[in-house]
Scaffold this motif. Sequence first.
Motif, PDB file in Angstrom:
ATOM      1  N   ARG A 107      -5.936  -8.053  13.710  1.00 24.82           N
ATOM      2  CA  ARG A 107      -7.163  -7.408  13.225  1.00 24.82           C
ATOM      3  C   ARG A 107      -7.961  -8.345  12.319  1.00 24.82           C
ATOM      4  NH1 ARG A 107      -7.429  -1.365  10.500  1.00 24.82           N
ATOM      5  NH2 ARG A 107      -9.688  -1.323  10.142  1.00 24.82           N
ATOM      6  N   SER A 108      -7.249  -9.155  11.539  1.00 25.03           N
ATOM      7  CA  SER A 108      -7.935 -10.101  10.654  1.00 25.03           C
ATOM      8  C   SER A 108      -8.759 -11.107  11.435  1.00 25.03           C
ATOM      9  CB  SER A 108      -6.916 -10.837   9.778  1.00 25.03           C
ATOM     10  OG  SER A 108      -6.371  -9.974   8.802  1.00 25.03           O
ATOM     11  N   ILE A 109      -8.249 -11.517  12.609  1.00 23.35           N
ATOM     12  CA  ILE A 109      -8.994 -12.447  13.461  1.00 23.35           C
ATOM     13  C   ILE A 109     -10.326 -11.832  13.870  1.00 23.35           C
ATOM     14  CG2 ILE A 109      -9.028 -13.573  15.718  1.00 23.35           C
ATOM     15  CD1 ILE A 109      -7.219 -15.025  13.854  1.00 23.35           C
ATOM     16  N   LYS A 110     -10.286 -10.559  14.283  1.00 21.65           N
ATOM     17  CA  LYS A 110     -11.520  -9.868  14.688  1.00 21.65           C
ATOM     18  C   LYS A 110     -12.493  -9.780  13.512  1.00 21.65           C
ATOM     19  CE  LYS A 110      -9.232  -7.077  18.243  1.00 21.65           C
ATOM     20  NZ  LYS A 110      -8.853  -5.704  18.670  1.00 21.65           N
ATOM     21  N   HIS A 142     -10.431  -5.734   1.372  1.00 22.42           N
ATOM     22  CA  HIS A 142      -9.859  -4.457   0.928  1.00 22.42           C
ATOM     23  C   HIS A 142      -8.704  -4.033   1.832  1.00 22.42           C
ATOM     24  CE1 HIS A 142      -9.661  -0.475  -0.876  1.00 22.42           C
ATOM     25  NE2 HIS A 142      -9.591   0.010   0.358  1.00 22.42           N
ATOM     26  N   ARG A 143      -8.922  -4.109   3.138  1.00 21.46           N
ATOM     27  CA  ARG A 143      -7.867  -3.704   4.063  1.00 21.46           C
ATOM     28  C   ARG A 143      -6.640  -4.601   3.940  1.00 21.46           C
ATOM     29  NH1 ARG A 143      -5.693  -5.472   8.154  1.00 21.46           N
ATOM     30  NH2 ARG A 143      -7.163  -7.206   8.341  1.00 21.46           N
ATOM     31  N   LEU A 196      -0.310  -4.551  -0.881  1.00 21.01           N
ATOM     32  CA  LEU A 196       0.118  -3.647  -1.948  1.00 21.01           C
ATOM     33  C   LEU A 196       1.139  -2.641  -1.446  1.00 21.01           C
ATOM     34  CD1 LEU A 196      -3.349  -2.999  -3.640  1.00 21.01           C
ATOM     35  CD2 LEU A 196      -1.480  -4.391  -4.547  1.00 21.01           C
ATOM     36  N   ASP A 197       0.932  -2.109  -0.258  1.00 19.50           N
ATOM     37  CA  ASP A 197       1.871  -1.130   0.296  1.00 19.50           C
ATOM     38  C   ASP A 197       3.247  -1.749   0.511  1.00 19.50           C
ATOM     39  OD1 ASP A 197      -0.123   0.758   0.289  1.00 19.50           O
ATOM     40  OD2 ASP A 197      -0.581   0.585   2.442  1.00 19.50           O
ATOM     41  N   ILE A 198       3.271  -3.000   0.969  1.00 15.79           N
ATOM     42  CA  ILE A 198       4.556  -3.666   1.218  1.00 15.79           C
ATOM     43  C   ILE A 198       5.254  -3.998  -0.102  1.00 15.79           C
ATOM     44  CG2 ILE A 198       5.649  -5.749   2.151  1.00 15.79           C
ATOM     45  CD1 ILE A 198       3.416  -5.704   4.315  1.00 15.79           C
ATOM     46  N   ILE A 199       4.496  -4.456  -1.096  1.00 17.38           N
ATOM     47  CA  ILE A 199       5.086  -4.745  -2.410  1.00 17.38           C
ATOM     48  C   ILE A 199       5.729  -3.491  -2.977  1.00 17.38           C
ATOM     49  CG2 ILE A 199       4.548  -5.317  -4.813  1.00 17.38           C
ATOM     50  CD1 ILE A 199       2.434  -7.262  -3.736  1.00 17.38           C
ATOM     51  N   GLU A 200       5.038  -2.362  -2.854  1.00 12.80           N
ATOM     52  CA  GLU A 200       5.573  -1.096  -3.361  1.00 12.80           C
ATOM     53  C   GLU A 200       6.830  -0.697  -2.593  1.00 12.80           C
ATOM     54  OE1 GLU A 200       4.022   3.424  -4.451  1.00 12.80           O
ATOM     55  OE2 GLU A 200       2.643   1.950  -3.616  1.00 12.80           O
ATOM     56  N   SER A 201       6.798  -0.880  -1.279  1.00 12.44           N
ATOM     57  CA  SER A 201       7.952  -0.538  -0.450  1.00 12.44           C
ATOM     58  C   SER A 201       9.158  -1.412  -0.788  1.00 12.44           C
ATOM     59  CB  SER A 201       7.587  -0.698   1.029  1.00 12.44           C
ATOM     60  OG  SER A 201       8.697  -0.456   1.852  1.00 12.44           O
ATOM     61  N   LYS A 202       8.920  -2.717  -0.968  1.00 18.61           N
ATOM     62  CA  LYS A 202      10.019  -3.632  -1.316  1.00 18.61           C
ATOM     63  C   LYS A 202      10.590  -3.288  -2.688  1.00 18.61           C
ATOM     64  CE  LYS A 202       9.228  -8.134  -0.339  1.00 18.61           C
ATOM     65  NZ  LYS A 202      10.012  -8.694   0.787  1.00 18.61           N
ATOM     66  N   SER A 203       9.718  -2.905  -3.617  1.00 14.76           N
ATOM     67  CA  SER A 203      10.172  -2.541  -4.962  1.00 14.76           C
ATOM     68  C   SER A 203      11.077  -1.307  -4.917  1.00 14.76           C
ATOM     69  CB  SER A 203       8.960  -2.263  -5.856  1.00 14.76           C
ATOM     70  OG  SER A 203       9.362  -1.824  -7.133  1.00 14.76           O
TER      71      SER A 203
END
Length: 245
Positions: free
Chosen positions: A196-199, A225-226, A232-239
């Motif tokens: 998605r970042s490529i697009k 933002h995306r 952020l979601d992954i950092i929270e999940s790993k924590s």
Amino acid sequence: MNEKNRMFSDKWDLKEILLSYKEEVEESRLPQRAYIIIRKAIRNLQLQPSEAFLEREIAEMLEMSRTPVREALIRLEMDGWIKLIPRKGFSVEPIIRETIEQICQIAEALDGVAAELATLHMDEGHLEQLESFIERQENYIHEHNLKAYADVDDQFHNLIINCSQNQRLKSVMDSHSDQLYRARLFTINDRKLPVRSIKEHRAIVAAMRAQDSKAAQILMHSHRHRGGQEILDIIESKSKRNKKG
């Protein structure tokens, strides 16, 4: 390999990395040279979040006296990269959601402004360079080489910031972009392939080609933002996983 020998091997590997960075840095002032080398090792996760180390160890690895290394460490602490632990040495600052969220908010706003300004200053050569970065990123995705992808992503955004021709904006972003890069590396293996970042990159460049500076700003802001929310979601999940462990 027993624990003692494993630690020795790890420190030997770190010394080799630090010395390779030392050869790359074109800086004659030793404190500044030490600062750049250590910061780069933290940025690239060779010095891991929360990893403890001694001033003496780093000085020995860098083959420098302790005075310039001490000056570098004091500055790194002031800049939020490490913290002093009384009577125990230093520790690399952990990657925590609150801190990275604040950095992402800054990146969203300023990268958007940079894209708007860069649109007004970019020539065909710059646009072709951005497109070549995107092509390289596509190749790295196909190869599943996410570290190389992240490096080129950094180059893509840095070129836009440089083309903004706003030195103050560039200075502020320089102070945060390495922290954001560190967070991206920390989460990179837990994220989906960044197709998605490529697009989004292609859309940003298309807006720049059309000289639509406002569209470039909005697209860049949305892109940052995306991507920031994913991190952020992954950092929270790993924590949460670490706390359960």
